[in-house]
Enzyme design. Structure first.
Site, PDB file in Angstrom:
ATOM      1  CG  ASP A  76      -2.046   0.980   1.134  1.00 32.01           C
ATOM      2  OD1 ASP A  76      -1.832   2.098   0.617  1.00 32.01           O
ATOM      3  OD2 ASP A  76      -3.162   0.638   1.558  1.00 32.01           O
ATOM      4  CB  SER A 126      -6.630   3.325  -0.196  1.00 27.53           C
ATOM      5  OG  SER A 126      -5.393   3.917   0.059  1.00 27.53           O
ATOM      6  CG  HIS A 187      -7.534   0.095   6.077  1.00 29.34           C
ATOM      7  ND1 HIS A 187      -6.473   0.443   5.272  1.00 29.34           N
ATOM      8  CD2 HIS A 187      -7.957   1.245   6.673  1.00 29.34           C
ATOM      9  CE1 HIS A 187      -6.250   1.740   5.380  1.00 29.34           C
ATOM     10  NE2 HIS A 187      -7.145   2.249   6.223  1.00 29.34           N
ATOM     11  CD  GLU A 252      -2.139  -6.785  21.879  1.00 26.37           C
ATOM     12  OE1 GLU A 252      -0.962  -7.151  21.756  1.00 26.37           O
ATOM     13  OE2 GLU A 252      -2.896  -6.564  20.898  1.00 26.37           O
ATOM     14  CG  PHE A 305      -2.696 -11.185  15.101  1.00 33.38           C
ATOM     15  CD1 PHE A 305      -2.622 -12.262  15.979  1.00 33.38           C
ATOM     16  CD2 PHE A 305      -2.891 -11.434  13.755  1.00 33.38           C
ATOM     17  CE1 PHE A 305      -2.709 -13.558  15.510  1.00 33.38           C
ATOM     18  CE2 PHE A 305      -2.981 -12.736  13.278  1.00 33.38           C
ATOM     19  CZ  PHE A 305      -2.897 -13.801  14.159  1.00 33.38           C
ATOM     20  CD  GLU A 349      -3.116  -3.727   2.533  1.00 32.96           C
ATOM     21  OE1 GLU A 349      -3.276  -2.566   2.129  1.00 32.96           O
ATOM     22  OE2 GLU A 349      -3.857  -4.252   3.392  1.00 32.96           O
ATOM     23  CG  ASP A 354      -0.842   4.921   2.311  1.00 30.14           C
ATOM     24  OD1 ASP A 354      -0.339   5.724   1.506  1.00 30.14           O
ATOM     25  OD2 ASP A 354      -1.985   5.056   2.780  1.00 30.14           O
ATOM     26  CG  HIS A 396      -2.203   4.847  -3.463  1.00 31.03           C
ATOM     27  ND1 HIS A 396      -1.253   5.398  -2.620  1.00 31.03           N
ATOM     28  CD2 HIS A 396      -3.117   4.276  -2.643  1.00 31.03           C
ATOM     29  CE1 HIS A 396      -1.575   5.178  -1.374  1.00 31.03           C
ATOM     30  NE2 HIS A 396      -2.709   4.488  -1.339  1.00 31.03           N
TER      31      HIS A 396
END
EC number: 3.1.3.1
Length: 571
Positions: A76, A126, A187, A252, A305, A349, A354, A396
């Site tokens: 990305d 994106s 995302h 977490e 995670f 990914e 990015d 991009h």
């Protein structure tokens, strides 16, 4: 008097023509743009892909080989300057000068350049770029999984503008499928594989406008309830906050709670649904739990995670209670899906390149690029390279530049040029940004570029840097890679080329005449209870030929728009 009146009339006519001219141009642009926008829906981009496929396949010896497996990697924000700088950084970390080092994808035999503009944006955003890259159609900025009929924030427009993705096509052929990312799994980029939303920001129901919630599901919910998301064999990444209800504490970060307003814990809904279907499923949220997963005893694996995006690699906790790396997630995913005799599709990914750029933090952007290379090296060590297509590209670019004046070989890539500015006498780093938080006035002396926290200078002040609008590279290896991935192409062509090579989507029947008996589907290898459907579109041997005629029609349609406007103004 007559002469004066005539002069006045001529002046009036001239003024009217002067006024009509700009109006004529404006209306012409608006009408022809509307016509172009109407024609540039799903069918337009599919026809364009067929036309280009036909042209690129001319001269290729029959039968065209096929790929049983597909691994699609995306960095990305990975532009050419980032690739070059990351290559040098890797070499310098190995004690070399750096410039002559090669990254794993540098030795791929096929390289192309891809255009990244969106349907309504010159510089790619994106989610729209991801829709082009994974669904094969141009989309409007900030929409995801929709063709041109989808409008930003317009729920109803999304109901009839949905497009299938490579994930759909792979599952229709009963391939095992997986998504691995360092961003939130909901995302912009991974979401284009399985969701359809009028806003990329509708990651959970709290972000969906209340009037739209009855008709339009949030992105996380689509994973659990809809195809193709609910059939994913592996989904690993970040973003627990969009799966958990507000009343639930994050396991977490105990000070954080979920964001869902509907009271649902989608992780438990996901597990219950798999159990109802008679499938063995596991949900994990740290490295130790992931390491314990036995791929031979699990049909479906969900790993979330982090509360939001996963940490940058330099900040990652590698302990058992911490998070796995992208390479470790990739290895587990491959062990989960690579034994399917019908093959697999895996999307990987490195999503935080990015983000490093947005912060003007070149160190993290380059480091996350090398994270992507580590994942690729895992892939190449495990898969059968003879029947696996590997494609690596970006959605991009970003606005990081790389330059200097007589900069010596081996100059630290994160350091300053050998010369100072000949205007203000202040040093400058060889990596600079067009915009972002690194802007200072007056210019400040650059901090130690090798520092993990250093911001590089930016020309324009912005809280975040912008994206870059230039073409991005596409690297490929595997069957037909050299034939199809060359020259300058549109992003929308990439998934169509992959589909052709792997016999997916409308290209399923291409492989009927190939010797694919070794890949025949075996019921005892099927995932129990899976509800896959056969491909809905049949491969037509005349599709590629028809594309030329359709393309001509689109050109004629646009010309007719112009002629109609001209006729209106003349008469």
């Amino acid at each position: 008097m007559m002469d004066h009146h005539l002069q006045h009339q001529q002046h009036h006519n001239h003024h009217s023509v002067a006024m009509i001219g700009p109006l004529f141009i404006t209306i012409t642009i608006l009408l022809t743009s509307a016509g172009t926008d109407k024609t540039q829906g799903r069918d337009y981009w599919f026809q364009e892909a067929r036309r280009l496929l036909k042209r690129k396949l001319e001269g290729v010896v029959e039968p065209h080989p096929m790929a049983r497996n597909v691994v699609f990697l995306v960095g990305d924000g990975l532009g050419l300057s980032t690739l070059t700088a990351a290559r040098i950084l890797k070499g310098q970390r190995l004690g070399q000068l750096g410039e002559d080092h090669l990254l794993a994808w540098d030795e791929f035999p096929a390289v192309a350049l891809a255009k990244t503009y969106n349907l309504d944006s010159q510089v790619g955003e994106s989610s729209a770029c991801a829709t082009a890259l994974l669904c094969g159609v141009k989309a409007r900025k900030e929409t995801v999984g929709l063709h041109s009929g989808g409008k930003f924030l317009n729920c109803s427009s999304s109901l009839h503008s949905r497009v299938e993705s490579l994930l759909d096509w792979a599952q229709q052929q009963r391939k095992s499928t997986g998504i691995v990312t360092t961003s939130r799994v909901t995302h912009a980029t991974p979401a284009a594989l399985y969701s359809h939303a009028a806003s990329r920001y509708w990651e959970d129901d709290s972000r969906v406008p209340p009037p739209a919630r009855r008709s339009c599901k949030d992105i996380a919910r689509q994973i659990v309830e809809d195809e193709p998301g609910r059939h994913l064999n592996v989904l690993l990444g970040g973003g627990r906050r969009h799966w958990l209800p507000r009343i639930a504490k994050d396991p977490e970060l105990l000070m954080e709670s979920g964001r869902r307003q509907d009271g649902r814990d989608l992780t438990q809904d996901w597990l219950r649904e798999k159990k109802r279907m008679g499938l063995k499923a596991e949900y994990v949220w740290n490295k130790e739990q992931l390491d314990r997963v036995d791929p031979n005893n699990v049909d479906h694996l969900l790993g979330l995670f982090s509360y939001s995006h996963m940490e940058f690699e330099v900040d990652r906790d590698p302990s058992p209670q911490g998070n796995p790396s992208l390479a470790e997630m990739t290895r587990k995913a491959l062990h989960m899906i690579m034994n399917n005799p019908r093959g697999f599709f895996l999307f990987i990914e490195s999503g935080r390149i990015d983000h490093g750029h947005h912060y003007n933090n070149a160190y993290r952007a380059l480091d996350e690029t090398l994270v992507l290379e580590s994942a690729l090296l895992v892939v190449m060590s495990l898969v059968n390279l003879s029947d696996t297509l590997i494609v690596l590209t970006s959605d991009h670019s970003n606005v990081m530049t790389f330059g200097g004046m007589s900069t010596p070989r081996g100059n630290p890539i994160l350091g300053t040029d050998s010369q100072v500015s000949d205007v203000d006498g202040i040093p400058y780093s060889t990596l600079l940004y067009g915009a972002g938080p690194g802007y200072t006035a007056p210019r400040a002396t650059p901090l130690n570029g090798s520092s993990q926290q250093a911001l590089h200078e930016a020309a324009v002040p912005r809280q975040w840097s912008t994206h870059g609008g230039e073409d991005v590279p596409v690297f490929a290896r595997g069957p037909l890679a050299k034939a199809l991935f060359s020259g300058t192409i549109d992003q929308t062509f990439v998934p169509h080329a992959i589909a052709y090579i792997a016999c997916l989507g409308e290209h399923v029947e291409r492989c009927e005449n190939l010797n694919v008996s070794a890949f025949a589907y075996r019921p005892n290898c099927a995932v129990p209870g899976s509800a896959f459907v056969l491909a809905s579109s049949k491969y037509n041997k005349n599709l590629l030929q028809d594309a030329e005629n359709s393309s001509s029609f689109v050109q004629l349609y646009t010309v007719m728009n112009i002629l109609i406007v001209c006729t209106v103004f003349v008469f």
